[in-house]
Design a protein around this motif. Sequence first.
Motif, PDB file in Angstrom:
ATOM      1  N   UNK A  10       0.876  -1.172   0.000  1.00 42.73           N
ATOM      2  CA  UNK A  10       0.000   0.000   0.000  1.00 42.73           C
ATOM      3  C   UNK A  10       0.908   1.214   0.000  1.00 42.73           C
ATOM      4  N   UNK A  11       0.824   2.014  -1.058  1.00 40.28           N
ATOM      5  CA  UNK A  11       1.805   3.069  -1.284  1.00 40.28           C
ATOM      6  C   UNK A  11       1.127   4.424  -1.439  1.00 40.28           C
ATOM      7  N   UNK A  51      -1.769   3.897  -3.940  1.00 47.98           N
ATOM      8  CA  UNK A  51      -1.834   2.683  -4.772  1.00 47.98           C
ATOM      9  C   UNK A  51      -1.871   1.450  -3.878  1.00 47.98           C
ATOM     10  N   UNK A  52      -2.772   0.526  -4.208  1.00 54.48           N
ATOM     11  CA  UNK A  52      -2.845  -0.768  -3.524  1.00 54.48           C
ATOM     12  C   UNK A  52      -2.534  -1.845  -4.557  1.00 54.48           C
ATOM     13  N   UNK A  53      -1.428  -2.526  -4.359  1.00 53.88           N
ATOM     14  CA  UNK A  53      -1.007  -3.581  -5.283  1.00 53.88           C
ATOM     15  C   UNK A  53      -1.224  -4.934  -4.602  1.00 53.88           C
ATOM     16  N   UNK A  94       7.568   1.344  -7.238  1.00 52.38           N
ATOM     17  CA  UNK A  94       6.630   2.224  -6.537  1.00 52.38           C
ATOM     18  C   UNK A  94       6.446   3.532  -7.290  1.00 52.38           C
ATOM     19  N   UNK A  95       5.245   4.093  -7.266  1.00 53.01           N
ATOM     20  CA  UNK A  95       5.016   5.371  -7.953  1.00 53.01           C
ATOM     21  C   UNK A  95       5.756   6.500  -7.255  1.00 53.01           C
ATOM     22  N   UNK A 110       0.792   1.542   7.655  1.00 50.54           N
ATOM     23  CA  UNK A 110       0.325   0.883   6.439  1.00 50.54           C
ATOM     24  C   UNK A 110       1.044  -0.436   6.174  1.00 50.54           C
ATOM     25  N   UNK A 111       2.283  -0.543   6.620  1.00 45.05           N
ATOM     26  CA  UNK A 111       3.023  -1.788   6.349  1.00 45.05           C
ATOM     27  C   UNK A 111       2.357  -2.982   7.027  1.00 45.05           C
TER      28      UNK A 111
END
Length: 287
Positions: free
Chosen positions: A26-27, A100-102, A89-90, A41-42
């Motif tokens: 999650x970025x 962003x959620x990958x 990562x963006x 978030x990590x």
Amino acid sequence: MPELPEVEALTDFLAERLVGRGIERVLPTAVSVLKTYDPPLVDLQGRAVTAVRRHGKFLDVVTDDGPHLVFHLARAGWLRWREDLPEAPPRPGKGPLALRVRLAGGDGFDLTEAGTRKRLAVYCVREPADVPGIAGLGPDPLAPEFTLEAFAALLRDERRQLKGVLRDQSVIAGIGNAYSDEILHAARMSPFKLAASLTDEETAALYQALGTTLREAVERSRGHAAAELKAEKKGGMRVHGRTGQPCPVCGDTIREVSFSDSSLQYCPTCQTGGKPLADRRLSRLLK
């Protein structure tokens, strides 16, 4: 702004694609988007998604024995599903990308926000009620317990205008500017009528209009991809956003009242006895 019907459709859309899948990363890319820091978030990374839920206009991504990823798209935010996200990562920047959620497998979604007024909000929390906006929500109008009696009790002592009451998330969750216009048009009521002044018959009519309008919008939205929901919402409006066009019920010209940061639309014949409403900056009816 996405309201209850669109957020309900996004909930279904994400549930089909996320439940049972693992979150890889999650970025966030916008400084303003993340509203919490504990848990970090990590803590979402490597966890499986077990459910996607809606709380008013909030979306809640539930993980297995872990934090909830909750977000509110606000006025100019949106969700964009992507089948193939880049591994890199963006880069933070001035573009619309906010977070962003990958997923494991390379697909996922971006949260974006247009414009300069950044209101899109993301929370990583242990429980949804840890989000202040969720903790203060009123009842969900599509819930079984939202009965006519419960609705009447909410309005009984409200000395505010109906438009403001319907939009107040602490009174009823999920209704915004667009659907409050649509509900009031369906109920044939002025947006400036005082809530506490409604008769029992008028309260019942407004309750019926509220439920019918929202349920029909949910059905129209159901099954649409995220990218199609904005157009679906706009196409389903009868008065909102249609200033100057004929009312689909009576043919009168749809009018508008402008405020500092929003506007409302209504039909004079259907809703105000044929009288155009003055701009609220004048605080009176045109004679």
